[in-house]
Design a protein around this motif. Structure first.
Motif, short mmCIF file in Angstrom:
data_model
loop_
_atom_site.label_atom_id
_atom_site.label_comp_id
_atom_site.label_asym_id
_atom_site.label_seq_id
_atom_site.Cartn_x
_atom_site.Cartn_y
_atom_site.Cartn_z
N UNK A 1 2.45 14.95 8.18
CA UNK A 1 3.79 14.46 7.79
C UNK A 1 3.69 13.40 6.69
N UNK A 2 2.68 12.52 6.80
CA UNK A 2 2.53 11.48 5.78
C UNK A 2 2.22 12.08 4.41
N UNK A 3 1.32 13.05 4.38
CA UNK A 3 1.00 13.70 3.11
C UNK A 3 2.19 14.46 2.55
N UNK B 1 4.20 5.66 4.32
CA UNK B 1 3.51 6.74 5.03
C UNK B 1 1.99 6.71 4.90
N UNK B 2 1.47 6.02 3.87
CA UNK B 2 0.02 5.98 3.69
C UNK B 2 -0.68 5.32 4.87
N UNK B 3 0.01 4.40 5.56
CA UNK B 3 -0.61 3.72 6.70
C UNK B 3 -0.86 4.68 7.87
N UNK C 1 -4.49 -4.16 2.37
CA UNK C 1 -3.18 -3.69 2.82
C UNK C 1 -2.18 -4.84 2.96
N UNK C 2 -2.62 -5.94 3.55
CA UNK C 2 -1.72 -7.09 3.72
C UNK C 2 -1.35 -7.67 2.37
#
Length: 281
Positions: free
Chosen positions: A27-29, A85-87, A139-140
């Motif tokens: 789903x993210x891709x 969504x990449x996370x 990421x942060x």
């Protein structure tokens, strides 16, 4: 009986987790690379995210050591960040833990020197913890940078990766004061940890090459071993030739003990025989 039931439930739980991991990654891709996405895909992605959030909270509440849980499952925490969504791709780390729990590599018959070396590379060198901390910092920083600079998270992630890896294309840079503070923290923290990653990789392969060189026998040792084996083969060949020819092997004669010779004693006269008279003076 109780242990068997528990193991079956654990296997069922891990199968369901693996299914949702692959579903969330797909789903993210789809959301990231498809120009137009149906609303039901976003709803399904949100439902899967809720499942992973509940799973993480339940495991956190049930664990006896929450501090170690937060460190050991930091990628699971990143995987439930709903900003982009990449996370969701970080949820793939659950598969590695499932493979380790059920010894799937061993059951596939590929466990051996390679798997031990890979495990030593990840855990003994601390590589897994360094890469985890580096990913968290990137990421942060990207998330805070996107808020400070009013950019999309994907563009901020690109900036964070190029900054942490010292590439610095210059296509994106901070313009606000808060953005410059975030960039400074990323430069010190991210660059430092990535430098540690590089040094750990270099040290691991250098030590491995040193151990391999030390354990290898020298040419002189091999030559001595060949000479000893040649002598032993010749000795066995001579023994076989003697036995086949019917010749008994020569036995060594024991040497006579050294010392003073024993005095000779006169033979005793036989009964009935006359003794010779002593010569008169």
């Amino acid at each position: 009986m109780k242990t068997s039931t528990t193991s079956k439930w654990l296997l069922f739980y891990h199968i369901m987790v693996s299914f949702f991991v692959f579903l969330s990654a797909g789903l993210a891709l789809t959301i990231m690379f498809s120009p137009s996405v149906s609303p039901w895909i976003h709803q399904l992605n949100t439902s899967v995210w809720v499942i992973f959030v509940i799973d993480y909270l339940v495991r956190l509440l049930r664990t006896p050591n929450r501090k170690w849980f937060l460190v050991d499952n930091i990628l699971d925490l990143i995987g439930i960040i709903p900003m982009h969504p990449v996370f969701a791709l970080f949820r793939l780390s659950r598969l590695m833990r499932i493979i380790k729990v059920h010894h799937i590599i061993w059951h596939l018959g590929i466990s051996g020197k390679w798997s031990r070396s890979f495990h030593r590379f990840l855990y003994d060198t601390g590589f897994i913890y360094l890469i985890t901390i580096s990913v968290v910092i990137i990421c942060v920083s990207a998330w805070l940078f996107s808020i400070a600079e009013h950019q999309s998270l994907s563009q901020a992630m690109w900036w964070a990766v190029t900054t942490a890896t010292t590439v610095g294309y210059g296509d994106d840079f901070p313009k606000t004061g808060l953005g410059k503070v975030i960039a400074t923290a990323l430069m010190f923290g991210g660059v430092g940890f990535i430098g540690l990653l590089t040094s750990q990789i270099t040290e691991f392969f250098t030590d491995r090459a040193t151990v391999t060189t030390t354990n290898e026998p020298t040419m002189q040792d091999l030559s001595n071993q060949i000479q000893m084996l040649t002598k032993e083969v010749r000795r066995l060949q001579r023994k076989v030739d003697r036995q086949s020819a019917g010749v008994k092997p020569k036995t060594k004669v024991k040497p006579k003990p050294k010392g003073k010779p024993k005095p000779k004693t006169a033979p005793k006269p036989k009964p009935g025989s006359k003794t010779p008279a002593k010569a008169k003076r």
